[in-house]
Structures are given as C-alpha cells and as structure tokens.
Design a protein around this motif. Structure first.
Motif, PDB file in Angstrom:
ATOM      1  N   THR B 202       0.836  -1.200   0.000  1.00 11.06           N
ATOM      2  CA  THR B 202       0.000   0.000   0.000  1.00 11.06           C
ATOM      3  C   THR B 202       0.872   1.251   0.000  1.00 11.06           C
ATOM      4  OG1 THR B 202      -0.107  -0.025   2.400  1.00 11.06           O
ATOM      5  CG2 THR B 202      -1.941  -1.063   1.251  1.00 11.06           C
ATOM      6  N   ASP B 204       0.180   5.418   0.391  1.00 17.40           N
ATOM      7  CA  ASP B 204      -0.727   6.569   0.503  1.00 17.40           C
ATOM      8  C   ASP B 204       0.106   7.843   0.336  1.00 17.40           C
ATOM      9  OD1 ASP B 204       0.580   6.954   2.877  1.00 17.40           O
ATOM     10  OD2 ASP B 204      -1.086   6.306   4.141  1.00 17.40           O
ATOM     11  N   SER B 205      -0.541   9.005   0.441  1.00 20.72           N
ATOM     12  CA  SER B 205       0.161  10.269   0.167  1.00 20.72           C
ATOM     13  C   SER B 205       1.420  10.387   1.025  1.00 20.72           C
ATOM     14  CB  SER B 205      -0.747  11.458   0.464  1.00 20.72           C
ATOM     15  OG  SER B 205      -2.000  11.250  -0.106  1.00 20.72           O
ATOM     16  N   TYR B 208       4.080   7.894  -0.062  1.00 21.80           N
ATOM     17  CA  TYR B 208       4.518   8.346  -1.389  1.00 21.80           C
ATOM     18  C   TYR B 208       5.606   9.425  -1.251  1.00 21.80           C
ATOM     19  CZ  TYR B 208       4.148  10.559  -6.054  1.00 21.80           C
ATOM     20  OH  TYR B 208       4.405  11.101  -7.281  1.00 21.80           O
ATOM     21  N   LYS B 238      -9.538   4.536  -5.794  1.00 20.75           N
ATOM     22  CA  LYS B 238      -8.399   3.660  -5.507  1.00 20.75           C
ATOM     23  C   LYS B 238      -7.681   3.358  -6.812  1.00 20.75           C
ATOM     24  CE  LYS B 238      -9.321  -0.614  -4.111  1.00 20.75           C
ATOM     25  NZ  LYS B 238      -9.997  -1.687  -3.347  1.00 20.75           N
ATOM     26  N   LEU B 257      -2.903   2.069  -4.224  1.00 22.42           N
ATOM     27  CA  LEU B 257      -2.645   3.474  -3.913  1.00 22.42           C
ATOM     28  C   LEU B 257      -3.925   4.156  -3.467  1.00 22.42           C
ATOM     29  CD1 LEU B 257      -0.659   4.361  -7.183  1.00 22.42           C
ATOM     30  CD2 LEU B 257       0.292   3.503  -5.057  1.00 22.42           C
ATOM     31  N   THR B 258      -3.844   4.891  -2.366  1.00 23.03           N
ATOM     32  CA  THR B 258      -4.967   5.720  -1.925  1.00 23.03           C
ATOM     33  C   THR B 258      -4.391   7.057  -1.455  1.00 23.03           C
ATOM     34  OG1 THR B 258      -4.772   4.740   0.268  1.00 23.03           O
ATOM     35  CG2 THR B 258      -6.461   3.808  -1.155  1.00 23.03           C
TER      36      THR B 258
END
Lengths: 259, 259
Positions: B202, B204-205, B208, B238, B257-258
């Motif tokens: 996973t 996320d921001s 990332y 998503k 990715l979220t």
C-alpha cells in the motif's frame, strides 16, 4: 403502432469517393427518427492486402477470407472505414456508434460450410440481437455496422454487407416498421440501362413477376430484387433502391419495392 | 452510496502474448459489477507500418502520428486489436462493446499544440462523456476502449492509453466509486527491482512522499505514480498496480494506492 426505423446500406462506390461519402453522411445525419447505417468495405482492403504482399483470393466474385485476409478486413472494415465514418457523423451532430457483429453480440453467424469452394472465414448470419440493438437505439445512439460478424466462440467472420443490412432490417422488423435503403450508383431500377432517368418508381409482387417474365431489366439487378422481396416477405415494410440522394426527404426519383 | 466501477488498463505486453491475453480476458470476464477495459496498441501497429513501407517516427519515446501512421493505428487499435478482444470476451459471456473515443462521442480531445516537436495527430483529452458511457453500462454492456479519441470535428486522434484509462476513471468518478487498475509486467511497485516479490502493498500520500525523498523506487515508476495520485486527487477512489493476476478476486500481491 410500431415506430419507424431506417436501415441504410452504402457500398464501396460511396466509401471510396471522399466527396460522395461526405455528401451521403450529411444527408444521413439529417434523416429523422431511429436509423442504422451498414457499410461495405470497398477496395481499400484489397489495396492493403496487396501492399502487405498478400494475394487477394476470389471465387465467383466473392472474396475467399483466409486468416491473413481476415486480419486485413478486420483492420480496414472494423477500424479505418468504420471509425472514419463515425468521427465524421459525430461532427454532424449524429451520435454514431461503430459496431461489428461481435460488439454487443449484435450479429452471430456461422462459418460457411465447405462445399466445392472453401470461403475461409466467411460468415452466414444466424441471428440478429434485436434486444442489444434496440437498447442502443433507445439510448439515442445511431449504430454504424461494418461487414463483420462473430460466431460466439471468439471467431470474427467476414460477412456480405447487403446481407447484414437485410438481416438487421428483418430482425428489427418485429419491433419497428422498417425501411431498408440500398444505395448504389444508379438512381434506381432502370427500364433502359442506357437511360439513367428511366427509373421504375414502384415495384410490387405483381409488377415484379411481369418484369421477370418480360426480361426487361438487367441480369445483375435480378438477384438484388430477389433479396429485396425476401426481406419484404419477412416483415420488412418497404425497400428502396437508388443513389444517395434517395435518403434526402425531398427526393422523389428512386425505386420503392413493396409486397 | 455510489456503485462500484472498475476501469482496467492493459498494455502491449499483455496484448502481444496470445496466452497471456487469453488468461487476462478470462479473469476480466469474471470480474463482478460494472467494468471498462482500456487497451494499448502494442507493437503490431509498428510492424504493419514497416510492412507497408512506412517509417515509424518517434520523439522521446512517443510516437509521432502523421496522416499515414494515423491510418495504421486506426486500423490496428480500432479494428484488429479491439474487435479481436471483443469477440473473445463475447465467447466468455461478457457483453463487450468496442469503442474509440469517437463512438458514442465518448472521449473528445484536441490535437496537441506544436511546440518544439510536432506530434501530428496526437490528442490530449478534453472531456469524457459520462452520460454516454453510463448509458452503455446501464444497458449491461462492457465498454472496451482503444487508444483513439476525436476532436468533434471529424478528426480521429491517437491518445495514450494510460491517459485514456485515468481520464475515464476520473470522469466516471462523479457517478461511481471508481477503482483504476494498471496491469503491467511486474507484480506491483517494487522496493527492490531485483526481487519481483518485494511489492509495496500500500502507498498513501504520506508513504509516497517518503518514497520520493528516499529515492528507493525505480525512476520509470515515478511518473506513473504521479499520474496515479493525480487521478486519486480527482475523485478516483483507488488505484491498483500489478500484473494481470491482480484482477483475480483472490489475488493479494499488488500495490494499492490511496490518498
């Protein structure tokens, strides 16, 4: 009362002439009510085949569709010709959607059985999916069919565009009052081949018998007329034969066939 | 609550491998709920271009689409690849309908303005017709998009398939809870390029930002991730990145990715 539906077929002579195609599409875009366009292939497939170093194979005027030819007709009919027509219709505010018989499972066919000649991946129509096509029409789309069908088992098949047009008109005839328009290079069925204006305006079953007995029209036209009467006997309301002006609402010079 | 919608993009590596494509299509056909497939072109267009005696033109890894190349990509993407996929999906009882952006006026674009490089008939997306695509989904069809758009004035345009997929996911995101799946040759975003199983499950921001700062993933992946976060910021629920097994409901090894 059934709604009206127009099924219009154009052949290679219209498709190959840019100005003529553009004139046709303007007239087609203006036709009111639900409508379907069916287009043939023209000479482009043969040109591409030759450019790719393949030899087009024919038997009795019909294409023999081997695996290589099927790839090319799928590219040309389903890709180049179909998408070019759709983009031009969209520019005329006609909400076209391009289809082969595989799309939306619209037209199933079976591979023509091998008798004297093996036509390869040539398909004879089994069933038109009235439900799918009606769904598209009800959403306001204008289906534009190329001359490809499928067998439901993943195989695309090359199918005669005249046959696709008449089978669609016959299938849709259960739900719609269907008129089938065959556009070709003449103004209609001619009494005198030397006189382009000698159009027989109406032909019904009775005059059709007379025409056949008196041997007054060209030989090439007879199988066309036979197909038209076949469609009329199977629930098609009316068949019109003429050049592209025929679909102009003000046009009067073309041949109308009824039972 | 919004209904779910899956937008799945496959590239050349899947399309060119018959067995891989067939495995992918079986998995895709089994996916439940409304879904859309977007396919790239693969090397076939370049092969056909060369066979026809033309020279493929590229600039910075991107195709320059002159008039001749546009004819070929329209044939290959819109015809051969699209109809072959549609016929195979129909055989798997998935009611596919093949589309370019011109069909149903689904995706409008404008020709990329000439700066240092003239990309020819390359299109940058302006608008996705949510209404048209929703109509098709509501009729039970599964849209299959090739990488072609149109400008609404009769001109077809060659458009990057990744972009088409993300623009569709963004556009449809107003009405649907949209998941965008990018299928490629790796199992996901890898921590260690030498280890195919080092998938970051996973991102996320926050992670990332960390990944970017620590410079731990491959350079080629960064613009892809940037595009994914762009889509997430614009209403896509998503984004998943992985190989084709990712769309199998039992699959667990891919990157999600979220925001």
């Amino acid at each position: 009362m059934k709604s009206k539906l127009a099924v219009v077929k154009i052949g290679g002579n219209v498709i190959e002439d840019k100005a003529e195609l553009s004139r046709f599409l303007s007239l087609f875009a203006k036709m009111e009510g639900p409508k379907i366009l069916v287009h043939g292939g023209g000479k482009k497939a043969t040109q591409i085949l030759k450019k790719l170093g393949m030899t087009p194979k024919m038997a009795g005027g019909r294409r023999i569709t081997d695996a290589e030819s099927l790839e090319v007709v799928t590219m040309v009919y389903g890709g180049l010709t179909n998408k070019t027509i759709v983009a031009q219709l969209q520019a005329l505010a006609c909400n076209a959607i391009g289809l082969s018989g595989a799309d939306a499972d619209a037209i199933r066919a079976h591979q023509r059985p091998v008798k004297e000649i093996d036509y390869g991946f040539a398909g004879d129509v089994d069933i038109v999916n009235v439900n799918s096509i009606s769904n598209l029409l009800n959403s306001g789309f204008v289906p534009v069919f190329c001359a490809l069908t499928h067998n439901g088992e993943g195989q695309l098949l090359n199918t005669n565009a005249d046959t696709i047009a008449s089978e669609i008109a016959i299938g849709m005839g259960h739900s719609f009052e269907t008129t089938l328009y065959y556009c070709f290079e003449k103004k209609g069925v001619l009494l005198d081949m030397a006189d382009d204006n000698s159009v027989i305006k109406t032909i019904d079953s009775k005059t059709y018998m007379e025409i056949r007995e008196k041997d007054i029209i060209s030989e090439g036209m007879l199988p066309k007329l036979e197909n038209c009467f076949h469609a009329l006997q199977k629930n098609v309301h009316k068949v019109c034969i003429g050049d592209i002006s025929m679909i102009d609402s003000e046009s009067k010079l073309f041949t109308t066939l009824t039972l």
